[in-house]
Write a protein that holds these residues in place. Structure first.
Motif, short mmCIF file in Angstrom:
data_model
loop_
_atom_site.label_atom_id
_atom_site.label_comp_id
_atom_site.label_asym_id
_atom_site.label_seq_id
_atom_site.Cartn_x
_atom_site.Cartn_y
_atom_site.Cartn_z
N UNK A 68 0.92 -1.27 -0.04
CA UNK A 68 -0.02 0.07 0.10
C UNK A 68 0.80 1.28 -0.03
N UNK A 69 0.61 2.06 -1.02
CA UNK A 69 1.29 3.40 -1.28
C UNK A 69 2.66 3.33 -1.52
N UNK A 70 3.18 2.13 -1.95
CA UNK A 70 4.81 1.77 -2.29
C UNK A 70 4.63 1.42 -3.77
N UNK A 71 5.03 2.14 -4.67
CA UNK A 71 5.12 1.78 -6.03
C UNK A 71 6.31 1.62 -6.71
N UNK A 72 6.57 1.07 -8.04
CA UNK A 72 7.76 0.83 -8.72
C UNK A 72 7.22 1.39 -10.04
N UNK A 73 8.12 1.85 -11.06
CA UNK A 73 7.50 2.37 -12.53
C UNK A 73 8.89 1.82 -13.04
N UNK A 74 8.68 1.17 -14.21
CA UNK A 74 9.82 1.01 -15.26
C UNK A 74 9.37 1.96 -16.37
#
Ligand code: CUA
Length: 160
Positions: A68-74
Protein backbone atom coordinates in the motif's frame (compact mmCIF):
# COMPACT_ATOMS: atom_id res chain seq x y z
CA UNK A 1 60.58 26.06 5.38
CA UNK A 2 59.89 29.49 3.93
CA UNK A 3 56.62 29.93 2.09
CA UNK A 4 55.97 33.22 0.38
CA UNK A 5 53.13 35.23 1.92
CA UNK A 6 51.03 35.20 -1.26
CA UNK A 7 51.59 31.52 -1.77
CA UNK A 8 50.44 30.88 1.78
CA UNK A 9 47.32 32.99 1.22
CA UNK A 10 46.62 31.08 -1.95
CA UNK A 11 46.91 27.77 -0.08
CA UNK A 12 44.54 28.97 2.64
CA UNK A 13 42.06 30.11 0.00
CA UNK A 14 42.26 26.76 -1.79
CA UNK A 15 41.64 24.85 1.45
CA UNK A 16 38.76 27.20 2.36
CA UNK A 17 37.16 26.53 -1.04
CA UNK A 18 37.44 22.78 -0.50
CA UNK A 19 35.70 23.16 2.87
CA UNK A 20 32.92 25.21 1.25
CA UNK A 21 32.42 22.59 -1.48
CA UNK A 22 32.37 19.73 1.01
CA UNK A 23 29.83 21.68 3.06
CA UNK A 24 27.64 22.27 0.00
CA UNK A 25 27.81 18.55 -0.80
CA UNK A 26 26.84 17.61 2.76
CA UNK A 27 23.93 20.10 2.83
CA UNK A 28 22.58 18.93 -0.54
CA UNK A 29 22.76 15.25 0.35
CA UNK A 30 21.55 15.41 3.98
CA UNK A 31 19.30 18.48 4.08
CA UNK A 32 17.81 18.28 0.56
CA UNK A 33 18.05 14.53 0.04
CA UNK A 34 19.83 14.84 -3.29
CA UNK A 35 21.54 11.59 -4.15
CA UNK A 36 23.94 10.92 -6.95
CA UNK A 37 22.29 8.39 -9.22
CA UNK A 38 24.49 5.46 -10.07
CA UNK A 39 23.93 2.59 -12.45
CA UNK A 40 21.57 0.22 -10.64
CA UNK A 41 21.99 -2.55 -13.18
CA UNK A 42 23.04 -3.21 -16.76
CA UNK A 43 20.63 -4.17 -19.50
CA UNK A 44 20.91 -4.83 -23.21
CA UNK A 45 19.34 -1.85 -25.02
CA UNK A 46 18.55 -4.08 -28.01
CA UNK A 47 16.23 -6.32 -25.96
CA UNK A 48 15.22 -4.04 -23.10
CA UNK A 49 11.85 -3.19 -24.69
CA UNK A 50 10.96 -6.84 -25.32
CA UNK A 51 9.31 -9.20 -22.79
CA UNK A 52 10.26 -10.65 -20.36
CA UNK A 53 12.06 -7.38 -19.66
CA UNK A 54 9.84 -5.25 -17.38
CA UNK A 55 10.29 -2.36 -19.87
CA UNK A 56 8.77 -4.65 -22.50
CA UNK A 57 5.39 -4.77 -20.77
CA UNK A 58 2.56 -2.56 -22.06
CA UNK A 59 3.05 0.97 -20.72
CA UNK A 60 -0.01 0.77 -18.46
CA UNK A 61 1.39 -2.32 -16.70
CA UNK A 62 4.72 -0.77 -15.89
CA UNK A 63 3.50 1.01 -12.79
CA UNK A 64 3.10 -1.55 -10.03
CA UNK A 65 1.94 -1.21 -6.47
CA UNK A 66 4.26 -3.34 -4.34
CA UNK A 67 2.54 -2.64 -1.04
CA UNK A 68 0.00 0.00 0.00
CA UNK A 69 1.38 3.38 -1.09
CA UNK A 70 4.61 1.89 -2.36
CA UNK A 71 5.05 1.85 -6.14
CA UNK A 72 7.67 1.09 -8.72
CA UNK A 73 7.63 2.20 -12.33
CA UNK A 74 9.69 0.98 -15.26
CA UNK A 75 10.16 4.02 -17.44
CA UNK A 76 11.56 3.70 -20.93
CA UNK A 77 13.04 6.66 -22.76
CA UNK A 78 13.40 6.64 -26.51
CA UNK A 79 13.43 9.18 -29.31
CA UNK A 80 11.23 11.14 -28.55
CA UNK A 81 8.94 9.95 -25.86
CA UNK A 82 8.74 8.48 -22.42
CA UNK A 83 6.62 5.48 -21.76
CA UNK A 84 4.58 5.55 -19.69
CA UNK A 85 4.17 9.28 -20.31
CA UNK A 86 1.57 9.67 -17.57
CA UNK A 87 2.01 8.11 -14.16
CA UNK A 88 -0.94 8.40 -11.79
CA UNK A 89 -0.57 7.62 -8.09
CA UNK A 90 -2.50 8.59 -4.97
CA UNK A 91 -1.24 11.25 -2.59
CA UNK A 92 1.51 10.15 -0.20
CA UNK A 93 2.83 7.50 -2.58
CA UNK A 94 6.45 6.51 -2.54
CA UNK A 95 7.53 5.79 -6.10
CA UNK A 96 10.77 4.18 -7.23
CA UNK A 97 11.69 4.94 -10.83
CA UNK A 98 13.73 2.50 -12.89
CA UNK A 99 14.82 4.47 -15.92
CA UNK A 100 16.63 3.35 -19.03
CA UNK A 101 16.89 4.20 -22.72
CA UNK A 102 16.67 1.98 -25.76
CA UNK A 103 18.49 4.28 -28.17
CA UNK A 104 20.48 7.37 -27.24
CA UNK A 105 21.24 9.31 -24.09
CA UNK A 106 18.21 10.99 -22.54
CA UNK A 107 17.57 12.72 -19.24
CA UNK A 108 14.73 12.46 -16.77
CA UNK A 109 13.88 15.25 -14.38
CA UNK A 110 10.66 15.67 -12.43
CA UNK A 111 9.94 19.25 -11.39
CA UNK A 112 9.84 19.94 -7.63
CA UNK A 113 11.30 16.57 -6.64
CA UNK A 114 14.79 15.17 -6.16
CA UNK A 115 14.39 13.03 -9.30
CA UNK A 116 17.03 14.03 -11.80
CA UNK A 117 18.71 11.22 -13.60
CA UNK A 118 20.29 10.23 -16.89
CA UNK A 119 18.55 7.67 -19.07
CA UNK A 120 21.38 5.82 -20.74
CA UNK A 121 21.19 2.90 -23.13
CA UNK A 122 22.45 -0.21 -21.36
CA UNK A 123 22.14 1.24 -17.89
CA UNK A 124 19.31 1.46 -15.39
CA UNK A 125 19.06 4.47 -13.14
CA UNK A 126 17.02 4.18 -9.96
CA UNK A 127 15.69 6.94 -7.73
CA UNK A 128 12.80 7.19 -5.28
CA UNK A 129 10.51 10.11 -4.48
CA UNK A 130 7.54 10.55 -2.18
CA UNK A 131 4.63 12.60 -3.47
CA UNK A 132 2.88 14.16 -0.47
CA UNK A 133 1.25 17.07 -2.29
CA UNK A 134 -1.50 16.38 -4.82
CA UNK A 135 -1.07 17.92 -8.23
CA UNK A 136 0.69 17.47 -11.52
CA UNK A 137 4.44 17.09 -11.63
CA UNK A 138 5.86 17.62 -15.09
CA UNK A 139 8.88 15.66 -16.17
CA UNK A 140 11.16 16.41 -19.09
CA UNK A 141 14.09 15.01 -20.98
CA UNK A 142 16.97 17.32 -20.16
CA UNK A 143 19.67 15.83 -22.37
CA UNK A 144 19.65 16.95 -25.98
CA UNK A 145 18.64 13.83 -27.92
CA UNK A 146 17.85 15.04 -31.40
CA UNK A 147 15.38 17.03 -33.49
CA UNK A 148 12.30 16.48 -31.29
CA UNK A 149 14.04 16.60 -27.91
CA UNK A 150 11.74 19.43 -26.83
CA UNK A 151 8.67 17.20 -27.30
CA UNK A 152 9.89 14.62 -24.83
CA UNK A 153 7.96 15.12 -21.62
CA UNK A 154 5.29 13.63 -19.39
CA UNK A 155 3.55 13.97 -16.06
CA UNK A 156 3.23 12.37 -12.68
CA UNK A 157 -0.34 12.97 -11.53
CA UNK A 158 -0.80 12.79 -7.77
CA UNK A 159 -4.44 12.36 -6.88
CA UNK A 160 -6.15 13.44 -3.66
CU1 CUA B 1 15.26 12.70 -24.92
CU2 CUA B 1 16.07 14.89 -24.98
Amino acid sequence: MHIDRYERLFLYAAVALLVVFMGALAVSSFAFGIRVPTAYERVDPRTVATPPSPWGLPAEERLRELSPGNYEVYLLAQMWQFSPATITVPRGSRVTFYVTSRDVQHGFKIANTNINIMALPGEVGRLTATFDTPGTYDFVCHEYCGALHHTMFGQVVVEE
